[in-house]
Design a protein around this motif. Structure first.
Motif: not given
Length: 1445
Positions: A778-781, A1122-1129, A1134-1137, A1147-1153
């Motif tokens: 599971d990706m969320s763990m 007033g809306n918010t938008v953000g990213l988390k790896v 894996n990149l999450h919007l 959204a995508a698997k961006i790899g390490s960096g």
């Protein structure tokens, strides 16, 4: 020229308007016998067009239109066809979206569907000067349907099915000219015709013409051509494209099959001959006119050499999978392409129309037309078959010091990949003559090492390696190197031979035991000692006094079929490099064998190098950098879509895919398995279960198939029941067993004795249309290793502890902070020692997990009053037996007592591993939330009583847990941890002291994290507020901002839109880039970043400026102030919007960096500011802390604007309700097509940020949103002169004379009813008495008012009361997608005339009590009733679907 219809016609035709209009008689009782013709032959470049004047909706099918060479006068009444599809003798017809030739399907999917045309729409056709047939819908050309038809043709129309009347429409001269002027251009350049329709549909894509050589067989919608009897015949297999090539259009084919029996290979080029009239010769090279052909490495023009040699590469050297293409540029130049590389101009001055042409000659037996795919072309270029070909110009030239294979080699060997790889192409037919030497002598202490890339098990023996003094250009290559009698030292098997004589019989590990991925090397040391290495291990000195000028030599003997030179740096290369170079494995012996992720580097086990192989079934397509496989024509093809992994699976490695798209047209579903056949050797069948290879195992449905035969025992899971979002994993364990995983759960052993080095296989069969590779688990763990690195707090820092009252199998330790189950798997309940306070988090960490038991931890809250003195004997064995109201999580379900109230709520707790954390939080509104590894799973339950204790059942595999949360009363600013959500509890109504404390804590947090924008930015950007606010000061672009710090894993980085300018189009773009800010050159927009950049724009994802995914998440162009938008790896890269705090998924698997967030304040977005919302959605109750005092005050007063409903996508609940609504068979005209369907499930409601209570009417009245329902807007009927109103007995009031008055001044209410009564209510448009939902007032006599009849209509401002069982009964519904039984019910949203109804308390048992906190409206006025039946209008149908227990 004015056309009329022919008098000769079908028996049910009536003509009008001087034969310019035709009508089908008795249209409601007859549907055919209505064929009509034009009164004369059609002229070229003249559009024949008709308008549909009348439709009848009771039939299927509609107008059919086309052309025929049949003279209408030749028909008699007895022979006249009933429909146009019966016409033969060169008749071409468009029916629905199908093109028919002589009644047989030629194109299945062409243009717009004629059945969807409405009254007033036009449909036409035209034969061009070049003989092409083009259809027009509403004056829009649909592209070339037929490439050539004769000139003497009549138009034919069939008034079939829905179409009841048509009229001829004259085409204006300007319109006629605009559609034909391209045909009158100089030279009649066909390639420029209908450029506007080039991308109209896939029907105009290049395919082969049906007229072809006598030995050609066409398939796959004429995109594949093969030579019949390829082992008996070598020519007479010429095939041309179905239409001329357009300017700058690439005609490219892939070689699918080669037959090694013949010499020569494909002949490829262009010709000016029309395939419809072409007399096909035996070969193209003998053509004396109008032909330009590449044969071998030369160009033949009209049978004579025109450019020889054209290139160093020879078409006879092409291998299976290679691609060859040709293009006629707009300047008249002809260029050829090999594997995507332009070979340059072959000949110039070709301006006349040309068709693509090829001859399946000699070895070439089968080809397929393919579109450009840069990824596959790149891989093919890396596997080039010649050391002197054109690819070396594009590749980096090796230096003279680079150790490579010499191109001179044995008779059965070949050197490829720029000299790095040697192979035996026909390894299944020959076993020797595979000697290859290095291109230079070895230096002292230089290691010559190769890796085994390919082996065949047919032969005995394997690779032999050594050194020789013979020069590659002078050696008479023997069948085996051990036959050389001078200057040669070779290791063969486990022995050493010198000049053909054995000198060491037992030396080191045997080379015959090596496998794919193993390495073997040789080194001559300075002292003349010769040593051999196996997988890097020196086997010791094998010979001495070896001279210094020796060449490395390998003998591809027996099983060894392909090797590649390994340099010292290769051992440390990224696995993706191996993939790009088409190398199957890195050091297989060094891969991890610990299935349960015992190493913190998950990439070791779940390697990021796993992709789909570029070779696949003919109906499959691989995209998204090899991570996605699809069946593009899923509605037209159901098989031949097999894909394999790019390399063999390692032991215990999981290969997992997620189903992303399905179609309901077919039976069957995804099939998965493993095979030992390499993709390069696999002849892809229609289905993998058809293959008779014994070392192939497939799971089809619930059957395990081995080599095409079904294993008797059925498996525990059934792939046919999977739906979109389901995950399927394949794993070969080190003990040789094959396991399947469904949604992260092991399904047990499927097969035994599986050999190593097997490739995973996915068959996109039947309903399964697209899958993507995902990581196992599971990706969320957060991995347990990372969690374990966080030390437990000291006992004296905590005020949470477990109660002494616990199950009989539980032992408490560590000052009651740790609970351990000491025996069995039940009777292990533990409780918190005190009730949870508002917004307090109680969290535990799993410290001991044993997989020998099924099931796992269950956690929840209960109002059972637990004290240390509570009798242990009164405790039940499990959480479900508690004799008090208990809400808890079991697996992924939310349950209250024994009843499931939510399905698929969160991550399945059965998949939790040692070190994972689970927490609970009860808000001040008495809602329950669950947190897993600090991530909020959303609201699990509402309306919880006060004084709730935490209860945990240490069930199944979970044997011990420890408290990991802090108590609320001892919170201090220093305790705040940005990466641990359990460290902060943000109350919805904080005290002044808590406000100050949290404000200071967040300021410290901002300071420690340094979250701000970088000082370097786009030229139109201005920074303020300590670089936490960015504003675009001019224009619409050059607004790029970069965060100053690189991303931390699992940290959410958000901005809030604070200013919008609606004068522009498009809006904010957000993404990540792996680059130093100081080295960045900021382009006008973020699309200008072409390296290491992922960008989200609108609802699309871009990689380095190229779109790789669409329809992802909400459309960012619709965000408001007033809306918010953000990213988390996350920890799996894996990149999450996040939009308004809601995770939109991966959204995508961006790899390490070292990724940094980039923001492009583009178009409408003028200003953004960094927002530390702690990951929660902005609502009016939230406290928002920012660096600016002014913004702090304003943000506390202003709530975030909600997202509009059209931003919400991919809601499964909405899809289910829409399916149910479709099953009701309600007429479409009753619903409003221009108004959005609104889903009020919890997720969609949260994303929009709607309030719960709204007001409407004059005077205003409260009403509650229908949470948990889906709203379908209905057309409001208010005209009293309509038929519907007459049926109602003229019940409408005078106030209904204005629709706007009804919509704005009437109140909103809800009315529950049984499903059988829905249609009748919608027929009337309002509530009437005899529909099962009205209450008869027996004491009431006839009233004086005509609008009353003694019947009381009941409705309510809240859906909770309106939908009680007394009003709306539940009905059983079977979901055809999930195959599950559901409960369904319906209600109506009403507009109620003010003053026409009475308010009162509920007359029936209400789900809302007068003291409930959820009572959103006045309890004493929750029931509205009226006797005036004309005082309501139905405004929307509400649907609710729930899982059946």
């Amino acid at each position: 020229m004015l056309l009329t219809v022919k008098i000769v016609c079908g028996s049910h035709i009536k003509f009008k308007d001087d034969f310019r209009s035709a009508e089908r008689l008795s249209a409601k009782s007859e549907f055919n016998n209505c064929v009509i013709f034009s009164d004369r032959k059609l002229e070229s470049n003249v559009i024949f067009q008709v308008r549909i004047d009348k439709r009848v909706g009771i039939w299927s099918g509609s107008i059919e239109i086309g052309v025929t060479t049949v003279n209408p006068e030749s028909f008699t009444p007895e022979t006249f066809p009933q429909s146009a599809t019966e016409l033969r003798n060169e008749t071409w017809l468009m029916s629905s979206r199908t093109i028919l030739q002589n009644g047989e399907t030629l194109i299945e999917n062409y243009g717009f569907d004629l059945e969807k045309l409405e009254e007033g729409d036009t449909v036409g056709l035209m034969r061009t000067n070049q003989g092409e047939l083009v259809f027009f819908i509403n004056k829009t050309p649909q592209g070339v349907a037929i490439p050539f038809i004769p000139a003497d043709i009549y138009a034919v129309i069939s008034l079939y099915g829905k179409c009841a009347q048509v009229s001829l429409v004259d085409v204006e001269p300007s319109e006629q000219s605009s559609n034909t002027e391209q045909h009158d251009a100089a030279g009649d350049d066909i390639s420029s015709i209908y450029i506007s329709t080039e991308n109209n549909s896939e029907n105009d894509k290049l395919r082969f013409h049906s007229s072809c050589g006598p030995l050609v067989k066409l398939s796959c919608t004429n995109r594949t051509a093969e030579r019949k009897r390829p082992k008996d015949e070598f020519n007479n297999a010429i095939v041309l494209t179905h239409r001329p090539l357009r300017n700058d259009e690439l005609f490219q084919i892939r070689i699918d099959t080669l037959v090694r029996k013949w010499s020569g290979s494909i002949e490829f080029g262009v010709t000016s001959h029309n395939p419809a009239t072409f007399e096909f010769p035996a070969t193209l090279t003998i053509m004396q006119t109008g032909t330009l052909i590449m044969s071998g490495n030369g160009i033949l023009h009209d049978g004579k050499a025109a450019n020889s040699p054209y290139t160093n590469f020879n078409l006879d050297q092409l291998q299976e999978g290679d691609r060859v293409g040709v293009m006629r540029k707009s300047s008249g130049e002809i260029c050829y392409f090999i594997n995507g590389t332009n070979l340059g101009i072959a000949i110039a001055g070709i301006h006349h129309p040309v068709w693509g042409a090829l001859n399946l000659y000699g070895m070439a037996a089968k080809v397929t037309i393919v579109d450009r795919n840069e990824r596959e072309e790149h891989n093919l270029r890396l596997n080039v078959r010649s050391h002197q070909d054109f690819y070396q110009a594009a590749a980096a030239e090796p230096t003279d010091e680079t150790l490579l294979f010499h191109p001179n080699c044995g008779f059965h060997a070949a050197v490829i990949n720029g000299g790095r790889t040697a192979h035996r192409p026909n390894s299944t037919d020959q076993f020797n003559h595979g000697v290859v030497l290095t291109n230079r002598t070895l230096k002292a202490n230089e290691v010559f090492e190769v890796r085994l890339d390919k082996m065949v098990t047919k032969w005995a023996g394997s690779i032999e390696i050594g050194v020789t003094t013979h020069v590659p250009t002078q050696l008479d290559y023997p069948c085996t190197m051990t036959n050389v009698r001078s200057g040669t030292w070779m290791m063969t098997g486990n022995g050493i031979m010198h000049n053909g004589t054995s000198i060491v019989d037992d030396y080191g590990q045997s080379l015959d035991r090596l496998k794919v991925g193993d390495r073997v090397g040789v080194v001559r040391k300075e002292n003349g000692c010769l040593s051999f290495l196996i997988n890097g291990d020196d086997q010791g000195c094998a010979a001495t006094n070896v001279p210094d000028c020796v060449y490395g030599v390998i003998d591809l003997y027996g099983q060894a079929a392909q090797v590649s030179i390994v340099y010292n740096s290769d051992n440390n290369k990224n696995s993706n490099d191996h993939f790009c170079n088409n190398m199957d494995l890195d050091n297989a012996g060094h891969s991890s064998n610990n299935f349960r992720m015992a190493t913190s580097n998950s990439e070791t086990l779940f390697g990021g190098d796993l992709r789909f192989h570029y070779l696949h079934g003919r109906n499959a397509k691989v995209s998204n950098n090899g991570l996605t496989a699809s069946r593009p024509n899923a509605l037209g093809e159901f098989n031949a879509a097999i894909v394999t992994s790019s390399r063999p699976l390692r032991d215990n490695e999981m290969f997992e895919v997620v189903i992303e798209r399905m179609v309901n047209r077919w039976s069957g579903n995804i099939e998965a398995g493993v095979t030992t056949i390499r993709p390069e050797e696999l002849i892809f069948p229609n289905t993998m279960t058809d293959i008779d290879h014994t070392e192939t195992w497939m799971l089809s449905g619930s059957s395990i198939m081995m080599g095409g035969s079904t294993v008797p025992n059925r498996y525990t899971c059934n792939l046919d029941t999977l739906t979109v979002g389901s995950r399927v994993g394949i794993q070969r364990r080190s003990d040789g067993t094959l396991h399947y995983w469904i949604n992260g759960e092991d399904q047990g052993v499927a097969a035994y004795d599986i050999p190593s080095n097997v490739y995973s296989v996915i068959d996109l069969y039947g309903q399964c249309a697209q899958v993507s590779i995902t990581k196992a688990g599971d990706m969320s763990m957060i991995s347990s290793q990372i969690v374990d690195s966080l030390s437990l707090p000291l006992a004296n820092d905590l005020n949470h502890r477990f109660s002494i009252c616990c199950g009989k199998n539980v032992m408490l330790k560590n000052n009651n902070l740790t609970a351990t189950r000491v025996r069995h798997y039940t009777n292990s309940l533990v409780f918190s020692s005190s009730p949870l306070e508002n917004d307090e988090i109680f969290e535990v960490r799993l410290t001991d997990v044993r997989n020998k038991w099924a099931g796992s931890l269950m956690i929840g809250v209960t109002n059972l009053s637990i004290t240390d003195e509570y009798p242990t004997s009164h405790l039940p064995p499990s959480i479900s037996g508690i004799c008090a109201d208990t809400w808890y999580i079991s697996g992924s379900q939310v349950k209250k007592n024994l009843n499931a109230i939510k399905e698929n709520y969160c991550v399945n707790l059965n998949r939790l591993m040692q070190g994972d954390r689970v927490g609970l939080r009860i808000s001040s509104e008495r809602t329950l939330k669950v947190l897993i590894n600090g991530e909020d799973m959303g609201i699990a339950a509402y309306n919880l009583p006060k004084k709730m204790f935490v209860v945990i059942d240490l069930y199944g595999s979970t044997e011990a847990v420890s408290i990991s949360s802090l108590g609320k009363n001892i919170m201090s600013p220093n305790d705040i941890n940005a990466n641990d959500s359990s460290s902060i509890s943000l109350g919805d109504h904080p005290s002044p002291m808590k406000d100050l404390q949290l404000s200071r804590s967040i300021q410290e947090l901002n300071g420690s994290l340094c979250i701000m924008f970088h000082a370097k930015h786009g030229k139109n950007v201005e920074l303020c507020n300590n670089n936490t606010t960015a504003r675009r000061i001019s224009s619409y672009n050059h607004g790029i901002i970069v965060f100053s710090q690189s991303l931390d894993k699992s940290q959410l980085y958000q901005v809030r839109i604070t200013k919008i300018d609606s004068n522009w189009t498009a809006s904010i773009m957000i993404g990540v880039i792996d680059s130093s800010v100081e080295k960045l050159n900021f382009p006008p927009s973020a699309f200008g970043f072409r390296k290491s950049c992922w960008l989200i724009c609108g609802d699309c994802i871009f990689q380095n400026g190229t779109k790789v995914k669409s329809k992802y998440g909400p459309n960012l162009d619709n965000l408001l102030e007033g809306n918010t938008v953000g990213l988390k790896v996350d920890f799996q890269d894996n990149l999450h919007l996040y939009v308004n705090g809601v995770d939109q998924g991966i959204a995508a698997k961006i790899g390490s960096g070292k990724w940094r967030v980039i923001i492009d304040a583009y178009g409408k977005c003028e200003e953004v500011m960094i927002w530390n919302g702690m990951g929660d959605c902005l609502t009016k109750e939230d406290s928002i802390f920012e660096t600016s005092t002014e913004r702090l005050e304003s943000s506390m007063e202003k709530k975030s604007k909600p997202l509009e409903s059209n931003l919400i996508k991919n809601c499964e609940y909405l899809n289910t309700c829409m399916m149910f609504k479709t099953s009701l068979c309600l007429p479409d005209p009753y619903f409003v097509p221009t108004e959005n369907i609104t889903c009020y499930c919890e997720s969609c409601h949260r994303i929009r940020g709607d309030q719960l209570i709204y007001k409407q009417g004059d005077p205003p009245a409260d009403y509650q949103l229908p949470i948990g329902w889906v709203r379908f807007p209905i057309n409001i009927t208010f005209d009293s002169t309509t038929t519907i109103s007459s049926q109602c007995g003229n019940l409408m009031t005078s106030s209904t004379s204005s629709l706007s008055n009804v919509l704005t001044t009437w109140h909103v209410g809800y009315h529950g009813l049984n499903i059988p009564h829905v249609r009748r209510v919608m027929d009337f448009g309002q509530l009437v008495a005899d529909n099962g939902f009205a209450c008869e007032n027996t004491s009431k006599s006839k009233g004086k008012d005509e609008k009353t009849d003694g019947t009381i209509l009941i409705f309510s401002p809240t859906i909770d009361y309106a939908s009680i069982p007394e009003f709306s009964r539940r009905y059983e519904y079977f979901d055809p997608i999930t195959k599950k039984k559901m409960w369904s019910k319906v209600a109506f949203q009403l507009l109620v005339q003010p003053g026409s109804y009475k308010k009162g308390p509920p007359s029936y048992p209400s789900p809302i009590s007068s003291h409930s906190s959820a009572s959103c409206v006045d309890y004493e006025g929750i029931e509205w009733s009226t006797k005036e039946q004309g005082s309501t209008h139905v405004s929307a149908l509400l649907v609710c679907v729930e899982p059946a227990p």
